[in-house]
Scaffold this active site. Structure first.
Site, PDB file in Angstrom:
ATOM      1  CG  HIS A   1      -2.010  -1.014   1.154  1.00 17.86           C
ATOM      2  ND1 HIS A   1      -2.655  -1.472   2.286  1.00 17.86           N
ATOM      3  CD2 HIS A   1      -2.563  -1.697   0.120  1.00 17.86           C
ATOM      4  CE1 HIS A   1      -3.550  -2.389   1.944  1.00 17.86           C
ATOM      5  NE2 HIS A   1      -3.504  -2.544   0.631  1.00 17.86           N
TER       6      HIS A   1
ATOM      7  CG  HIS B   1     -10.113  -6.811  -3.929  1.00 21.95           C
ATOM      8  ND1 HIS B   1     -10.659  -5.555  -4.079  1.00 21.95           N
ATOM      9  CD2 HIS B   1      -9.094  -6.659  -3.036  1.00 21.95           C
ATOM     10  CE1 HIS B   1     -10.012  -4.699  -3.294  1.00 21.95           C
ATOM     11  NE2 HIS B   1      -9.048  -5.345  -2.673  1.00 21.95           N
TER      12      HIS B   1
ATOM     13  CD  GLU C   1      -5.890  -3.158  -2.554  1.00 24.07           C
ATOM     14  OE1 GLU C   1      -5.181  -2.372  -1.913  1.00 24.07           O
ATOM     15  OE2 GLU C   1      -6.595  -4.031  -2.002  1.00 24.07           O
TER      16      GLU C   1
ATOM     17  CG  ASP D   1      -3.073  -6.376  -3.912  1.00 20.14           C
ATOM     18  OD1 ASP D   1      -3.929  -5.537  -4.231  1.00 20.14           O
ATOM     19  OD2 ASP D   1      -3.180  -7.081  -2.895  1.00 20.14           O
TER      20      ASP D   1
ATOM     21  CG  HIS E   1      -9.311  -4.280   2.316  1.00 19.95           C
ATOM     22  ND1 HIS E   1      -8.458  -3.189   2.305  1.00 19.95           N
ATOM     23  CD2 HIS E   1      -8.868  -5.111   1.374  1.00 19.95           C
ATOM     24  CE1 HIS E   1      -7.520  -3.384   1.405  1.00 19.95           C
ATOM     25  NE2 HIS E   1      -7.740  -4.537   0.835  1.00 19.95           N
TER      26      HIS E   1
ATOM     27  CG  ASP F   1      -7.278  -8.490   0.116  1.00 19.45           C
ATOM     28  OD1 ASP F   1      -6.190  -9.035  -0.140  1.00 19.45           O
ATOM     29  OD2 ASP F   1      -7.621  -7.408  -0.395  1.00 19.45           O
TER      30      ASP F   1
ATOM     31  CE1 TYR G   1      -3.356  -8.902   4.044  1.00 16.96           C
ATOM     32  CE2 TYR G   1      -5.526  -9.295   4.977  1.00 16.96           C
ATOM     33  CZ  TYR G   1      -4.721  -9.042   3.890  1.00 16.96           C
ATOM     34  OH  TYR G   1      -5.285  -8.925   2.643  1.00 16.96           O
TER      35      TYR G   1
ATOM     36  CG  HIS H   1      -2.122 -10.985  -0.087  1.00 13.85           C
ATOM     37  ND1 HIS H   1      -1.327 -10.698  -1.164  1.00 13.85           N
ATOM     38  CD2 HIS H   1      -3.079 -10.022  -0.060  1.00 13.85           C
ATOM     39  CE1 HIS H   1      -1.779  -9.612  -1.767  1.00 13.85           C
ATOM     40  NE2 HIS H   1      -2.850  -9.188  -1.122  1.00 13.85           N
TER      41      HIS H   1
END
Length: 396
Positions: free
Chosen positions: A23, A79, A81, A83, A145, A164, A192, A225
């Site tokens: 991030h 998701h 995002e 990553d 999230h 996530d 996390y 992850h």
């Protein structure tokens, strides 16, 4: 090459041993991480998520060795995002018309990131995709999230692709939870949760209960992850329910910054008083200027109470404390007590300002704080020990 999980499912992600920040510079990842992508081969072939953008060409190249890309019937983007979705542009150049299954918010976010009008198929909770012997069942998980987050459940194989949720920034080549250091794993899982998911704890409880009510058998939780939860996968769900329920241990954490060690001496004296008053409580001290901010936040998450200390500077407090308080405010910790302390030379405003900020962060304020003029002498050290003892009594 990929790593086979079941006869139908293969891990095709990327392990990133070098990753130290995430991030941007917001989150430390001292144990590295992984970007987990999964290839499902049934009568239809499905790719679940991709990897972070810097590894997009490597990802597509390795995927080609695993399968002819034209055989991929569907892509699921749990998701948006970067990553998780970062390799999509590179992949879609090869298979541009492949349907991408995601939530409505997911389509908006992917368009916002990559400015491409791909073949999006939007889904909502309860929708399913028949892929042969198995089905993929979609469960929206907004704000776990991001607004677009969702889970995908694979029937037959009993796999929850949780994105996530339940993950950790933890690099490992052995892939499964029963093949890694358990203490390391749970330390990273808690870090996390504390640093990313704490603000959404009420939603975590609600979503987990919703998923559990479906009575779906779960043999694997395939995160985006870190490890895949294979041995007793329900254990991480149980931990999440505990962490989401205003979690605290019998711990008091003192966080301070210091210029000429006066505030450090205050912190140490207060800590000594706390320990004398309650030998059972765990007491930890952190200098916010030199310690990792995310590790400190993990300790705040574990604590039933904290004390924040800073000397006064320019009518305020030191910037490392200010930055940490801003992060604490955003994480919205609940049911924790707090107070402030610090040394001063003339106006002595810092403790009052810190107390006001702790109140804005949602802490129960124990007292008006304590300030020491210049360098605490032996008499003041004793006063500070008593202050620590009184603090313990006030929160019992």
């Amino acid at each position: 090459m990929g790593k086979r999980i079941t006869d139908k499912v293969t891990w095709v992600g990327k392990v990133d041993w070098e990753l130290k920040n995430f991030h941007g510079q917001e989150l430390s990842t001292k144990k590295g991480s992984s970007y987990n992508s999964y290839l499902i081969r049934d009568k239809k072939t499905v790719l679940i998520d991709t990897v972070w953008q810097p590894y997009d060409k490597e990802f597509v190249s390795r995927l080609k060795k695993e399968i002819d890309l034209k055989e991929i019937d569907y892509i699921v983007a749990n998701h948006g995002e970067i990553d998780h979705s970062g390799a999509l542009p590179e992949l879609m150049r090869e298979i541009p018309n492949t349907p991408i299954y995601c939530t409505a918010n997911g389509a908006k976010i992917l368009k916002g990131h990559y400015h491409e009008d791909w073949n999006f198929v939007t889904v909502k909770t309860g929708d399913s995709l028949d892929i042969g012997e198995s089905k993929l069942v979609f469960v929206e998980a907004p704000m776990l999230h991001w607004p677009d987050s969702m889970f995908t459940y694979m029937t037959g194989e009993n796999i929850l692709f949780s994105n996530d949720a339940f993950g950790q920034h933890y690099a490992t080549e052995t892939m499964y939870n029963d093949r890694v250091d358990k203490e390391e794993l749970y330390a990273e899982a808690l870090k996390y949760y504390a640093n990313i998911l704490t603000p959404f704890s009420s939603l975590v409880i609600k979503k987990i209960k919703e998923v559990l009510a479906l009575n779906l058998p779960v043999d694997y939780i395939c995160t985006s992850h870190g490890v895949i939860w294979k041995e007793n996968p329900a254990q991480i769900i149980e931990h999440y329910l505990k962490w989401a329920d205003n979690y605290q241990e019998n711990q008091i954490t003192l966080i301070y910054d210091t210029m000429w060690n006066s505030t450090r001496k205050m912190a140490e004296a207060i800590a000594e008083g706390i320990q004398e008053a309650d030998p059972a409580v765990t007491v930890k001290l952190f200098n916010s200027a030199i310690e990792d901010k995310n590790d400190i936040l993990s300790e705040v998450f574990k604590s039933k109470a904290i004390l924040i200390g800073s000397p006064e500077i320019n009518g305020g407090y030191l910037h490392s404390i200010g930055g940490l308080l801003e992060m604490i405010k955003g994480l919205k910790f609940k049911e924790k007590s707090a107070a402030a302390f610090g040394s001063y030379g003339w106006s002595g405003k810092a403790v009052k300002l810190l107390t006001e900020e702790l109140d804005k962060c949602g802490f129960k304020i124990v007292n008006d704080g304590h300030k020491s003029l210049w360098v605490p002498d032996n008499a003041e050290i004793e006063v500070l020990k008593e202050y620590g003892k009184d603090f313990v009594k006030a929160i019992q």
